[in-house]
Design an enzyme around this catalytic site. Sequence first.
Site, PDB file in Angstrom:
ATOM      1  N   GLY A  31       0.764  -1.342  -0.110  1.00  0.00           N
ATOM      2  CA  GLY A  31      -0.125  -0.061  -0.088  1.00  0.00           C
ATOM      3  C   GLY A  31       0.702   1.282  -0.216  1.00  0.00           C
ATOM      4  N   LEU A  33       0.431   3.739  -2.054  1.00  0.00           N
ATOM      5  CA  LEU A  33       0.770   3.513  -3.538  1.00  0.00           C
ATOM      6  C   LEU A  33       1.463   4.838  -3.981  1.00  0.00           C
ATOM      7  CD1 LEU A  33      -2.094   1.506  -4.870  1.00  0.00           C
ATOM      8  CD2 LEU A  33       0.023   0.770  -3.720  1.00  0.00           C
ATOM      9  N   ALA A  35       3.789   6.705  -7.637  1.00  0.00           N
ATOM     10  CA  ALA A  35       4.052   6.656  -9.143  1.00  0.00           C
ATOM     11  C   ALA A  35       4.936   5.150  -9.490  1.00  0.00           C
ATOM     12  CB  ALA A  35       4.810   7.834  -9.610  1.00  0.00           C
ATOM     13  N   HIS A  37       4.561   2.248  -7.933  1.00  0.00           N
ATOM     14  CA  HIS A  37       3.726   1.135  -7.910  1.00  0.00           C
ATOM     15  C   HIS A  37       2.856   1.080  -9.366  1.00  0.00           C
ATOM     16  CE1 HIS A  37       3.798   1.546  -3.646  1.00  0.00           C
ATOM     17  NE2 HIS A  37       4.241   0.263  -3.760  1.00  0.00           N
ATOM     18  N   GLU A 150      12.858  -2.675  -9.033  1.00  0.00           N
ATOM     19  CA  GLU A 150      14.278  -2.902  -8.864  1.00  0.00           C
ATOM     20  C   GLU A 150      14.724  -2.078  -7.835  1.00  0.00           C
ATOM     21  OE1 GLU A 150      16.529  -2.147 -12.472  1.00  0.00           O
ATOM     22  OE2 GLU A 150      15.881  -4.035 -13.214  1.00  0.00           O
ATOM     23  N   ASP A 152      14.043  -2.549  -4.617  1.00  0.00           N
ATOM     24  CA  ASP A 152      14.300  -3.655  -3.816  1.00  0.00           C
ATOM     25  C   ASP A 152      14.967  -4.673  -4.542  1.00  0.00           C
ATOM     26  OD1 ASP A 152      13.262  -2.389  -1.278  1.00  0.00           O
ATOM     27  OD2 ASP A 152      11.357  -2.560  -2.605  1.00  0.00           O
ATOM     28  N   MET A 186      11.298   6.388  -5.501  1.00  0.00           N
ATOM     29  CA  MET A 186      10.009   6.697  -5.081  1.00  0.00           C
ATOM     30  C   MET A 186       9.882   5.265  -3.894  1.00  0.00           C
ATOM     31  SD  MET A 186       7.470   8.441  -7.113  1.00  0.00           S
ATOM     32  CE  MET A 186       7.535   9.747  -8.151  1.00  0.00           C
ATOM     33  N   SER A 187       9.335   5.780  -2.874  1.00  0.00           N
ATOM     34  CA  SER A 187       9.117   4.729  -1.734  1.00  0.00           C
ATOM     35  C   SER A 187       8.012   5.206  -1.099  1.00  0.00           C
ATOM     36  CB  SER A 187      10.364   4.745  -0.882  1.00  0.00           C
ATOM     37  OG  SER A 187      10.072   4.079   0.484  1.00  0.00           O
ATOM     38  N   SER A 188       7.462   4.081  -0.570  1.00  0.00           N
ATOM     39  CA  SER A 188       5.973   4.564   0.401  1.00  0.00           C
ATOM     40  C   SER A 188       6.633   5.576   1.658  1.00  0.00           C
ATOM     41  CB  SER A 188       5.436   3.184   0.973  1.00  0.00           C
ATOM     42  OG  SER A 188       4.911   2.657  -0.155  1.00  0.00           O
TER      43      SER A 188
HETATM   44  O1  PAF Z   1       7.987  -4.734  -1.813  1.00  0.00           O
HETATM   45  C1  PAF Z   1       6.998  -4.664  -1.131  1.00  0.00           C
HETATM   46  O2  PAF Z   1       6.145  -3.881  -1.036  1.00  0.00           O
HETATM   47  C2  PAF Z   1       6.872  -6.022  -0.085  1.00  0.00           C
HETATM   48  O3  PAF Z   1       7.978  -6.642   0.287  1.00  0.00           O
HETATM   49  C3  PAF Z   1       6.094  -7.068  -0.839  1.00  0.00           C
HETATM   50  C4  PAF Z   1       6.871  -7.804  -2.160  1.00  0.00           C
HETATM   51  C5  PAF Z   1       4.608  -6.602  -1.027  1.00  0.00           C
HETATM   52  C6  PAF Z   1       5.860  -8.349   0.137  1.00  0.00           C
HETATM   53  O4  PAF Z   1       5.199  -7.926   1.225  1.00  0.00           O
END
Ligand code: PAF
Length: 281
Positions: A31, A33, A35, A37, A150, A152, A186-188
């Site tokens: 969640g 969310l 750009a 995502h 990428e 992560d 970008m990151s939550s």
């Molecule tokens: O990258 C993420 O948001 C999470 O690690 C994932 C892949 C949804 C697993 O909880």
Amino acid sequence: MQVFYDKQSFSNYIIRQKKENKIIGFAPTMGALHAGHISLYQEARQENDIVVSSIFVNPTQFNNLEDLEKYPRTVEDDIKKLETSKLVDAVYIPKVEDIYPNGMKKKHYDFGGIENEMEGAARPGHFDGVGTVVEELFLQVEPDNAYFGEKDFQQLKIIEKLVDILNLNIKIHGVKIHREESGLAMSSRNMRLSDTEKKASSVIYKTLKKVNDWFRVVSIPEIKKRVEEIFQQNEMKLEYFLIADEGTLKEVDFFSKDKSYRAFIVVNVGKVRLIDNMHLE
Ligand code: PAF
């Protein structure tokens, strides 16, 4: 877009799609969310009949309770963003017991050693938690294609191994890092940065670009020294910076001719932990 809040109704939906031989693309998320995502969904949209996403803040992948509690939860907003994007056919928002029917236990995986590098060393058990939730989601969603950012990069490699270990017929797609105009990935977690912190965090990407300029020109120990110096002049705390073999994810201290490399960095900005990486070329 259809929204499913429980395993049973979602499972009925998947059964219907499978009966119609629909090709399913899946992008799991926690969640909040952004750009980044949306770029996963854009790619999924091009290659599948239906695009499914999930929103589930997975407790077993957090090794720090404060981090889990502070993780942004913005489900209503997320649903609106998904509706507006018009890229997603169904979103699955399971309850904890839909994913962990026998209590919140994580499985233990042997990912061939990559689970012990970098984020695995910094966050013990993290990849067992990621493996557990992604395995369960893959079993429930039954996707043909699955999409991971990428940003992560180590997680992406772990998921590729997971699919191998479990012998699942799912193609894993890595999607390029989506960046703010400043270069910040970008990151939550960026939601938790103040404006000043956000501005200052652009130094992370600038540093990675410098590292790329120094690639094969400057020695790795010297590159590391220069990066450490950059962060000494900043309020931010460099947790680690290293250059790793892109295949094994093991840190290297010199460049060999025929191998590919990636730089990885983790920086703590106030209480927010930011990660980034760059393929070196
Ligand atoms: O990258 C993420 O948001 C999470 O690690 C994932 C892949 C949804 C697993 O909880």
